[in-house]
Design a protein around this motif. Structure first.
Motif, mmCIF file in Angstrom:
data_model
loop_
_atom_site.group_PDB
_atom_site.id
_atom_site.type_symbol
_atom_site.label_atom_id
_atom_site.label_comp_id
_atom_site.label_asym_id
_atom_site.label_seq_id
_atom_site.Cartn_x
_atom_site.Cartn_y
_atom_site.Cartn_z
ATOM 1 N N THR A 267 23.287 15.477 15.917
ATOM 2 C CA THR A 267 23.928 16.558 15.160
ATOM 3 C C THR A 267 25.437 16.572 15.368
ATOM 4 O O THR A 267 26.173 17.110 14.541
ATOM 5 N N PRO B 33 30.933 18.222 14.537
ATOM 6 C CA PRO B 33 29.630 18.168 13.872
ATOM 7 C C PRO B 33 29.512 16.895 13.045
ATOM 8 O O PRO B 33 30.518 16.337 12.583
ATOM 9 N N ARG B 34 28.304 16.438 12.837
ATOM 10 C CA ARG B 34 28.085 15.157 12.171
ATOM 11 C C ARG B 34 28.788 15.073 10.817
ATOM 12 O O ARG B 34 29.465 14.091 10.508
#
Length: 610
Positions: free
Chosen positions: A52, A123-124
């Motif tokens: 994530t 975050p991804r």
């Protein structure tokens, strides 16, 4: 992320982490032009399936004992945020960390600067988006400046840890940053105890910091329509004004002048300049903290709210954050061994300055805000508590209407400077009708492209005595000035590590810093000159001399050889006289440094598309 020259250090760092937590990503073109961004993009692209978030750490970092525990807790608390795990001791984000330490916060909102990328979590989706953005801007800007541009443009919440979870361990700089001196954390405690990751402090409006030997201060303007005492985070959070601490304090009703507290006068281990700079920075910190009531709350994270039950300053974190004020301010010019010899004395001076600033805030009542003349004016400054000086009702203060400066960064700096100097300033969108103000200053020429007006002139009209005179400006530079002027173009190239190309090496320039322009205008308002034409500028220099100063102040980039032999270009007309009693005081190297800071942290948002 690493380079073959430092592969061993990167592998040691990876082995020091829990099994599988870190793996090494190598520069894909180690023989090419040094580029942190090139390797960083490989690291952001290397996110594993199912992850994530992506953590990227540079090879010369030391991780705290609780690094991964705190990082995972922070991700759980702020899953959509960009998290910087390090901030430099002389940076604006470092100043925010110090306020966070004073308020008992664990994270502070990132401020107008580069976003620290030496140890960072994204975050991804943000990581993949930045990788695509960075590939479009290779060989342009450093990765941390591009990161700030990307996060700000997309409104991604961005925070910096309190204290830092990593420390910089200098092994020499492959990317050419060694000229900056030692680069240490604002506050690093290896055994920091995890927990309370929801305690955040955001919405900071005033950031005192000690850098390049000068006590500086960044002040955020409130965006149009905002009424809250602190502006929101995000891409519409307003611009930042680049001041020094004395100017900010003067505009808030506190005059420091030349007074030297006993602890500064009696300094032995450090220099008088370093002692005064650390004290003045800390004084401003204490003044702002006490005046604005900076507190954090896990629910809101905004200053001015009641503190949460667990938002209590950690004495060890606060002590370390304050102890780096002085060392950070002198790190540009001194070796680490010499800095260490001064650390304890500078820490005592910083503590004394902080206490003095708090006391001054208790004694200083907020100044009354003058009622503006009924016009189509609109505010061009920050929060009223910062915008109007306490001495605005002095006998020598004047009402001045400014045309053509509203909404521009340079206009905001000039308006702020004149207000802090004690003048009643109203910004207008057109020339006034009816009863004229004491003075009318037309800044319209400054809004023209530099190519159309390389050496602009301003007009200042006074009603008492009735007079109108012309002000010839030299080559204006400094906070608020554009990137495509004769000076701005070279600073802009140096920031991006481009060679400096001189069209005419022997060309003559007359630098004029925005701060010196303010002092000259303030003097002219109080003491009108006898001459109808006035000239404002520093001593003339050649383009080659300017380029050498930029290579010292901004970055030591190469100087492209001229295509043909340089020929002197003497001035065709005599330069008008300066106002009696005025002379520029901004040292060229420092002035170029402030211009570079503004272009990198604010000017880039005006020209670089995302």
């Amino acid at each position: 992320m690493t380079h073959p020259q430092r592969q061993a250090a990167a592998e040691r760092l990876a082995r020091s982490a829990p099994p599988g937590a870190l793996r090494v990503v190598m520069d894909p073109d180690p023989a090419g032009k040094p580029s942190v961004l090139r390797t960083a993009l490989c690291a952001w692209d290397a996110i594993e399936d199912g992850a994530t978030h992506q953590l990227v750490v540079q090879d010369d970092m030391i991780l705290s004992d609780t690094f991964f525990e705190r990082a995972r807790m922070a991700i759980a608390e702020m899953p959509d945020a960009a998290l910087a795990l390090f901030a430099l001791w002389d940076s604006r984000n470092g100043a925010a960390v110090r306020f966070g330490a004073m308020a008992g916060a664990r994270w502070v909102g990132a401020v107008n600067e580069y976003f620290p990328c030496v140890a960072i979590i994204l975050p991804r989706e943000v990581a993949s988006g930045f990788a695509a953005f960075g590939r479009r801007h290779l060989d342009s800007w450093p990765d941390d400046i591009l990161m700030n541009r990307y996060l700000r443009a997309h409104g991604i919440p961005s925070y910096v840890s309190v204290p830092s979870l990593a420390e910089h361990e200098d092994h020499g700089s492959i990317s050419g940053n060694a000229f900056r001196g030692p680069r240490r954390s604002v506050c690093f405690l290896p055994q920091d105890v995890p927990g309370r990751e929801g305690a955040r402090l955001t919405g900071l409006r005033v950031l005192p910091f000690f850098k390049q030997g000068v006590a500086q201060c960044a002040v955020r303007t409130v965006p149009a329509g905002a009424r809250a005492p602190h502006a929101p985070q995000g891409p519409d959070a307003g611009r930042w004004l680049h001041l020094d601490c004395e100017q900010y304090l003067e505009g808030s009703g506190v005059r420091i002048g030349r007074q030297q507290p006993a602890i500064v006068r009696m300094a032995e281990a450090t220099t008088p300049e370093a002692a005064r700079g650390a004290w003045l920075t800390a004084f401003t910190m204490g003044f702002v903290h006490q005046k604005d009531g900076l507190r954090c709350d896990p629910a809101t994270g905004g200053p001015g709210d009641a503190p949460g039950s667990d938002a209590v300053p950690d004495p060890a974190v606060l002590a370390e954050a304050l102890a780096t004020v002085g060392p950070g301010g002198i790190s540009y010019a001194q070796a680490e061994e010499r800095i260490a010899q001064q650390r304890d004395e500078l820490a005592r001076i910083t503590r004394a300055g902080l206490d003095a600033g708090r006391d001054a805030a208790e004694r200083t009542r907020p100044p009354r805000r003058a009622h503006p003349t009924p016009t189509d004016a609109h505010p061009a400054d920050a929060h009223p508590a910062d915008a109007h000086p306490a001495d605005a009702h002095r006998a020598d203060a004047h009402r001045v209407a400014i045309v053509g400066g509203a909404g521009t960064s340079l206009g905001e700096h000039l308006v702020r400077g004149l207000r802090d100097a004690g003048h009643h300033v109203t910004t207008l969108t057109r020339r006034p009708t009816g009863h004229p103000p004491h003075a009318l200053l037309d800044l319209t020429p400054l809004a023209l492209p530099p190519t159309a007006s390389p050496n602009p002139t301003l007009t200042l009209e006074l009603t008492v005595p009735a007079t109108k005179f012309t002000i010839h400006l030299g080559d204006l530079y400094g906070p608020g000035c554009p990137h495509d002027s004769r000076i701005g173009r070279l600073v802009w190239d140096a920031l991006r590590s481009y060679p400096l190309t001189l069209d005419a090496p022997a060309e003559t320039l007359r630098p004029l810093h925005t701060r010196d322009l303010v002092t000259a205008l303030s003097l002219l308002l109080r003491t009108p000159p006898l001459e109808p034409v006035i000239g404002l500028a520093d001593a003339p220099i050649t383009a080659t001399e300017l380029a050498e100063a930029i290579r010292t102040a901004v970055r030591p980039v190469p100087l492209a050889p001229p295509e043909e032999a340089a020929h002197a270009t003497p001035e065709t007309a005599a330069w008008p006289p300066s106002p009696p009693g005025w002379k520029p005081v901004t040292e060229l190297r420092y002035g170029l440094h402030t211009h570079a800071q503004w272009l990198a942290y604010e000017g880039i948002h005006l020209v670089l598309e995302v």
